[in-house]
Design an enzyme around this catalytic site. Structure first.
Site, PDB file in Angstrom:
ATOM      1  N   HIS A 162       0.821  -1.212   0.000  1.00 19.17           N
ATOM      2  CA  HIS A 162       0.000   0.000   0.000  1.00 19.17           C
ATOM      3  C   HIS A 162       0.855   1.262   0.000  1.00 19.17           C
ATOM      4  O   HIS A 162       2.041   1.257   0.349  1.00 19.17           O
ATOM      5  CB  HIS A 162      -0.966   0.005   1.191  1.00 19.17           C
ATOM      6  CG  HIS A 162      -0.310   0.115   2.542  1.00 19.17           C
ATOM      7  ND1 HIS A 162      -0.033   1.323   3.146  1.00 19.17           N
ATOM      8  CD2 HIS A 162       0.114  -0.838   3.413  1.00 19.17           C
ATOM      9  CE1 HIS A 162       0.525   1.111   4.332  1.00 19.17           C
ATOM     10  NE2 HIS A 162       0.629  -0.195   4.510  1.00 19.17           N
TER      11      HIS A 162
ATOM     12  N   CYS B 117       2.474  -5.151   6.921  1.00 21.14           N
ATOM     13  CA  CYS B 117       2.212  -4.857   5.512  1.00 21.14           C
ATOM     14  C   CYS B 117       3.417  -4.144   4.898  1.00 21.14           C
ATOM     15  O   CYS B 117       4.339  -3.738   5.603  1.00 21.14           O
ATOM     16  CB  CYS B 117       0.962  -4.000   5.371  1.00 21.14           C
ATOM     17  SG  CYS B 117      -0.569  -4.881   5.770  1.00 21.14           S
TER      18      CYS B 117
END
Length: 484
Positions: free
Chosen positions: A368, A387
């Site tokens: 992301h 992440c």
């Protein structure tokens, strides 16, 4: 008063049996018999085929196989010392099969993997290939086919040979902050053959710092000293651990793929099996490790909201208080499962930035964007909750949608529109999250990263434990780099 009927009383005492009159023939036909229950057809039981029989090797083949077994250390197997005598018959074939599996899929059974080591080697039975190689007298060709067919593995194999030569020659001296420029230059030249006697020390140091993933200041600071003073045996151990992880990889990688080196915090895009672009990333901190896995990116969420995981919310957000969270733009949403959860709406301040790259995995991790850009200029980028934050998400998204004329070149326009929407990719893109702490450059010089999650040492311990289960009477290895 409670009265009992005679019939009730009679039913309560034993009475002599009396002959019963014959049953009256029914005036209606007896009901037909129930139809048989439908037959359930079960699938045939899985039958494990018998093992492929192995032909007896010739005397010349036995000699070749014994010599081949002596070369295990060349492939960085982290094996303990074997008996030096020549093996024959079943003992030889058993040792060859064990070596073949170790070279192809590693020495640790997947049952001993950490759950977060979700990149698992495929099942491999070496018997059919060995039987064919003996029958056709093609043992050398068969042996060559066992190792991972990648330049990354071959670079480590060559690096291992070089560092074992360095070890056998006595290793390298320990440096201090007071070491002379000539001593520092000579120390670095042991690993970097491109160092020349008259080269500026600042240039030599910068090159070494880049190999270690440090800020290339050209100064002999504390972190650079620490890396230069890592013992050669530890460097060998790191090379061997990474060779082991290469054995977990599939034998054929998609030519178009995204690879993330978790330990180096770098993302690389491959097209036609060649790297076409790379970018810095921020990967999981040591307390929030990014998992090793493979999957396929199937879609991109433009302007994504962040549904805060309950663990992060409990640890970092709820303690701030509801009023503070609402003032900071978070929303508190009721749910039937957990009562309440925290959502950060899409926008410039969303923790997910403007783009989120989704792929299926059991750890709920993804790639992301991020509004926090400072970490990308740092050389310490293991700082996320697991992440992967991206330095250049828009160019990456453009590469992925290039095959769709309706989307090509329009990612920024979709972002600017401000609407949250999911964009399906014209073709899914393979993604690999990998943990490389040692790797070779094109000229063969080795680069190293610290072992931030401690997985190199843990892997070595699991290999030793696995070897001990196979042969409980054998003495333990004196070091991770022991030869067999």
């Amino acid at each position: 008063m409670i009265r009992f009927s005679v019939i009730s009383l009679l039913g309560a005492v034993a009475v002599p049996a009396v002959a019963q009159p014959p049953a009256v023939a029914p005036t209606m036909p007896a009901p037909s018999a129930q139809p048989p229950a439908p037959q359930v057809i079960l699938p045939p039981a899985m039958v494990t085929p018998p093992p492929v029989p192995l032909p007896q090797p010739s005397a010349a083949q036995e000699k070749w196989l014994n010599e081949w077994l002596k070369g295990g250390a060349v492939q960085g197997l982290m094996a303990r010392a074997r008996a030096t005598g020549e093996l024959k018959g079943e003992a030889l074939l058993s040792a060859v099969l064990d070596r073949a599996k170790a070279l192809s899929t590693g020495r640790v059974d997947t049952a001993d993997f950490l759950e977060i080591w979700a990149l698992r080697p495929a099942r491999f039975d070496p018997r059919p290939g060995l039987a064919k190689a003996i029958s056709e007298d093609r043992l050398p060709q068969w042996a060559l086919s066992l190792t991972p067919p990648y330049a990354g593995y071959d670079g480590l194999r060559k690096g291992l040979a070089n560092y074992e030569r360095i070890r056998d020659a006595g290793g390298w001296p320990t440096l201090t902050a007071q070491s002379s420029p000539d001593a520092v230059r000579a120390r670095i030249a042991i690993e970097d053959k491109s160092v020349t006697p008259g080269e500026k020390l600042v240039d030599v140091l910068q090159r070494a710092q880049r190999r270690y993933g440090l800020n290339p200041t050209g100064l002999l600071d504390a972190r650079t000293l620490r890396e230069l003073n890592v013992p050669v045996d530890d460097r060998i151990a790191a090379i061997m651990a990474n060779m082991e992880r290469w054995r977990w990889m599939p034998r054929e990688l998609p030519v178009n793929r995204v690879q993330v080196n978790i330990a180096a915090a770098v993302l690389t895009v491959f097209e036609g099996d060649q790297p076409v672009t790379s970018m810095r990333a921020v990967t999981g901190s040591p307390d929030n490790a990014t998992p090793m896995l493979s999957s396929s990116i199937h879609s991109i969420v433009v302007n994504p909201p962040w549904n805060v995981p309950s663990s992060i919310a409990k640890r970092e957000l709820w303690p701030k208080g509801r009023a503070t969270l609402i003032r900071q733009g978070y929303k508190i949403v009721g749910t039937p499962e957990t009562g309440e959860r925290i959502v950060q709406p899409a926008g410039p301040n969303s923790a997910l930035g403007r783009l989120k790259f989704d792929f299926n995995n059991p750890f709920a991790v993804y790639l992301h964007d991020t509004p926090s850009r400072a970490k990308f200029s740092s050389y310490d980028r293991l700082a996320s909750h697991g992440c992967i934050r991206l330095e250049k998400p828009v160019p990456l998204a453009e590469l992925m949608v290039a095959g769709n004329p309706d989307l090509a070149g329009k990612i920024q326009s979709l972002i600017d529109a401000g609407k949250t929407q999911r964009v399906s990719l014209p073709k899914e893109v393979a993604v690999y999250l990998l943990y490389w702490t040692a790797f070779a450059s094109n000229n063969g010089t080795m680069s190293f990263r610290s072992d931030p999650y401690g997985w190199d040492k843990l892997l070595a311990a699991k290999i030793e434990a696995s070897s001990r289960r196979v042969d409980p009477t054998a003495a333990p290895a004196t070091s991770i780099a022991s030869k067999d």
